[in-house]
Design a protein around this motif. Sequence first.
Motif, PDB file in Angstrom:
ATOM      1  N   GLN A   1       1.044  -1.404   0.012  1.00 21.43           N
ATOM      2  CA  GLN A   1      -0.087   0.041   0.077  1.00 21.43           C
ATOM      3  C   GLN A   1       0.774   1.194   0.080  1.00 21.43           C
ATOM      4  O   GLN A   1       1.718   1.393   0.913  1.00 21.43           O
ATOM      5  CB  GLN A   1      -1.010   0.012   1.042  1.00 21.43           C
ATOM      6  CG  GLN A   1      -2.109   1.053   1.276  1.00 21.43           C
ATOM      7  CD  GLN A   1      -2.809   1.086   2.463  1.00 21.43           C
ATOM      8  OE1 GLN A   1      -2.654   0.156   3.276  1.00 21.43           O
ATOM      9  NE2 GLN A   1      -3.983   1.578   2.281  1.00 21.43           N
ATOM     10  N   ILE A   2       0.601   2.296  -0.812  1.00 25.72           N
ATOM     11  CA  ILE A   2       1.290   3.257  -1.051  1.00 25.72           C
ATOM     12  C   ILE A   2       0.547   4.478  -0.909  1.00 25.72           C
ATOM     13  O   ILE A   2      -0.594   4.324  -0.804  1.00 25.72           O
ATOM     14  CB  ILE A   2       2.115   3.302  -2.686  1.00 25.72           C
ATOM     15  CG1 ILE A   2       1.068   3.246  -3.629  1.00 25.72           C
ATOM     16  CG2 ILE A   2       2.958   1.981  -2.522  1.00 25.72           C
ATOM     17  CD1 ILE A   2       1.461   3.506  -4.800  1.00 25.72           C
ATOM     18  N   GLY A   3       1.281   5.940  -0.733  1.00 24.26           N
ATOM     19  CA  GLY A   3       0.491   7.101  -0.797  1.00 24.26           C
ATOM     20  C   GLY A   3       0.578   7.800  -2.027  1.00 24.26           C
ATOM     21  O   GLY A   3      -0.580   8.421  -2.553  1.00 24.26           O
ATOM     22  N   ASP A   4       1.390   7.662  -2.880  1.00 23.92           N
ATOM     23  CA  ASP A   4       1.754   8.323  -4.331  1.00 23.92           C
ATOM     24  C   ASP A   4       2.141   7.228  -5.367  1.00 23.92           C
ATOM     25  O   ASP A   4       3.204   6.792  -5.197  1.00 23.92           O
ATOM     26  CB  ASP A   4       2.572   9.600  -4.166  1.00 23.92           C
ATOM     27  CG  ASP A   4       2.652  10.453  -5.420  1.00 23.92           C
ATOM     28  OD1 ASP A   4       2.395   9.798  -6.516  1.00 23.92           O
ATOM     29  OD2 ASP A   4       2.639  11.631  -5.032  1.00 23.92           O
ATOM     30  N   ILE A   5       1.236   7.082  -6.365  1.00 23.11           N
ATOM     31  CA  ILE A   5       1.621   6.321  -7.150  1.00 23.11           C
ATOM     32  C   ILE A   5       2.618   6.324  -8.225  1.00 23.11           C
ATOM     33  O   ILE A   5       3.542   5.372  -8.465  1.00 23.11           O
ATOM     34  CB  ILE A   5       0.305   6.062  -8.098  1.00 23.11           C
ATOM     35  CG1 ILE A   5       0.514   4.719  -8.878  1.00 23.11           C
ATOM     36  CG2 ILE A   5      -0.125   7.006  -8.965  1.00 23.11           C
ATOM     37  CD1 ILE A   5       0.328   3.263  -8.206  1.00 23.11           C
TER      38      ILE A   5
ATOM     39  N   ASP B   1      -9.834   2.772  -5.697  1.00 21.04           N
ATOM     40  CA  ASP B   1      -8.296   2.872  -5.555  1.00 21.04           C
ATOM     41  C   ASP B   1      -7.544   2.701  -7.063  1.00 21.04           C
ATOM     42  O   ASP B   1      -8.388   2.716  -7.984  1.00 21.04           O
ATOM     43  CB  ASP B   1      -8.006   1.285  -5.096  1.00 21.04           C
ATOM     44  CG  ASP B   1      -8.653   0.298  -5.563  1.00 21.04           C
ATOM     45  OD1 ASP B   1      -8.743   0.036  -6.741  1.00 21.04           O
ATOM     46  OD2 ASP B   1      -9.033  -0.750  -4.889  1.00 21.04           O
TER      47      ASP B   1
ATOM     48  N   GLY C   1       6.530   1.220   0.787  1.00 19.65           N
ATOM     49  CA  GLY C   1       5.344   1.509   1.387  1.00 19.65           C
ATOM     50  C   GLY C   1       5.099   0.468   2.423  1.00 19.65           C
ATOM     51  O   GLY C   1       6.096  -0.333   2.988  1.00 19.65           O
TER      52      GLY C   1
ATOM     53  N   TYR D   1      -0.757  -0.696  -4.236  1.00 20.16           N
ATOM     54  CA  TYR D   1      -2.001  -0.205  -4.177  1.00 20.16           C
ATOM     55  C   TYR D   1      -2.277   1.045  -3.407  1.00 20.16           C
ATOM     56  O   TYR D   1      -1.672   1.469  -2.482  1.00 20.16           O
ATOM     57  CB  TYR D   1      -2.734  -1.553  -3.188  1.00 20.16           C
ATOM     58  CG  TYR D   1      -4.190  -1.135  -2.686  1.00 20.16           C
ATOM     59  CD1 TYR D   1      -5.188  -1.100  -3.505  1.00 20.16           C
ATOM     60  CD2 TYR D   1      -4.201  -0.791  -1.342  1.00 20.16           C
ATOM     61  CE1 TYR D   1      -6.245  -0.917  -2.820  1.00 20.16           C
ATOM     62  CE2 TYR D   1      -5.231  -0.378  -0.888  1.00 20.16           C
ATOM     63  CZ  TYR D   1      -6.432  -0.586  -1.349  1.00 20.16           C
ATOM     64  OH  TYR D   1      -7.846  -0.183  -0.992  1.00 20.16           O
ATOM     65  N   LYS D   2      -3.374   1.746  -3.927  1.00 22.52           N
ATOM     66  CA  LYS D   2      -3.295   3.193  -3.268  1.00 22.52           C
ATOM     67  C   LYS D   2      -4.992   3.336  -3.156  1.00 22.52           C
ATOM     68  O   LYS D   2      -5.769   3.231  -4.130  1.00 22.52           O
ATOM     69  CB  LYS D   2      -2.890   4.349  -4.236  1.00 22.52           C
ATOM     70  CG  LYS D   2      -3.213   5.772  -3.599  1.00 22.52           C
ATOM     71  CD  LYS D   2      -2.709   6.789  -4.606  1.00 22.52           C
ATOM     72  CE  LYS D   2      -3.109   8.135  -4.003  1.00 22.52           C
ATOM     73  NZ  LYS D   2      -2.870   9.035  -4.953  1.00 22.52           N
TER      74      LYS D   2
ATOM     75  N   LYS E   1      -8.122   5.466  -2.410  1.00 26.53           N
ATOM     76  CA  LYS E   1      -8.646   6.999  -2.727  1.00 26.53           C
ATOM     77  C   LYS E   1      -9.365   7.432  -1.703  1.00 26.53           C
ATOM     78  O   LYS E   1     -10.197   6.608  -1.186  1.00 26.53           O
ATOM     79  CB  LYS E   1      -9.410   7.071  -4.039  1.00 26.53           C
ATOM     80  CG  LYS E   1      -8.472   6.826  -5.496  1.00 26.53           C
ATOM     81  CD  LYS E   1      -9.299   7.046  -6.584  1.00 26.53           C
ATOM     82  CE  LYS E   1      -8.653   6.851  -7.878  1.00 26.53           C
ATOM     83  NZ  LYS E   1      -9.450   7.061  -9.111  1.00 26.53           N
TER      84      LYS E   1
END
Length: 296
Positions: free
Chosen positions: A89-93, A122, A148, A232-233, A235
């Motif tokens: 899981q990330i914050g900025d793609i 997402d 992440g 994965y981010k 929204k």
Amino acid sequence: MKNIILILSGLILISCNKSGVAKQEVKADLMEVIAEDQAPAAAVAIPPPLAVSEKLLPDNNTSNKDGYTPKKTDTISKKIIKNGDMKIQIGDIKKAQSQVNEIIKKNNAYIQKEEFQNTDMDDNLNLIIRVPHKNFDALVSSFSDGVGSVLSKNISSNDVTEEYTDISIKLANKKIYLEKYRNMLKSAATTKDMLEIQENIRELEDEIDVAEGRLRFIDDRVNYSTLTLNLYKEKVRSSATSEIGFGSRFMDSLTEGWNSFVSFLLGLVSLWPFFLLIPIIVFVWRKWKSGKKDKN
């Protein structure tokens, strides 16, 4: 006179004995010669003729004469296939993608397949990465530490040494037999023999191609491990949507209720042919009932 007669008689007896002994010796010599002449003739055996099918088969006893002695198979090193998949899981793609590219470059890896999905809920970036076997663990550790939050990670190892060894040995034997058949084809005497040898050569060549393809596939999977990476981010709702008040929500609920009621009415209207059938069914049923009462 008597003495002369005795001497003559002795000489005659001696000569007779010598002639008999000579005859016996001659007979013995003849028997030996006959025995010597007959012995080799009795020992020689005529070998049976070979059938055509026997001629076509490779002769194991003549392998050393033809120079086709099988070589000893070299010791094969361990063949380990490593695979893995990770979800992070990330914050900025875009930032995460840049970090991933740097890690891939650092470990001499490459991206085999890339797929991006953008939904209302997402963002998902799916990567299939091929990395040299020796750099696999370092690649996984780099993704775990600096990109992440790791949501899932699965690593597996598969030992295919036994399969690889078995295929290699069978392949070497098939190549030996293929060379024998090719030499036999040069000296084939009949068309039938030639066709049979050519069919055996074709089957062996197909089997060799399949075996070599399998070995190449195993080598590729052993030399380069495979890692499936999912970035994965999730929204977040926008401020305009999150600050909707009670009044707006109440009006939205009334609107949805009215729309549902209209949909229900329209559904009933679409059933009007069935409503027309109801009076007809009731009329027929009453008619039948009244006729039954009149009979009683």
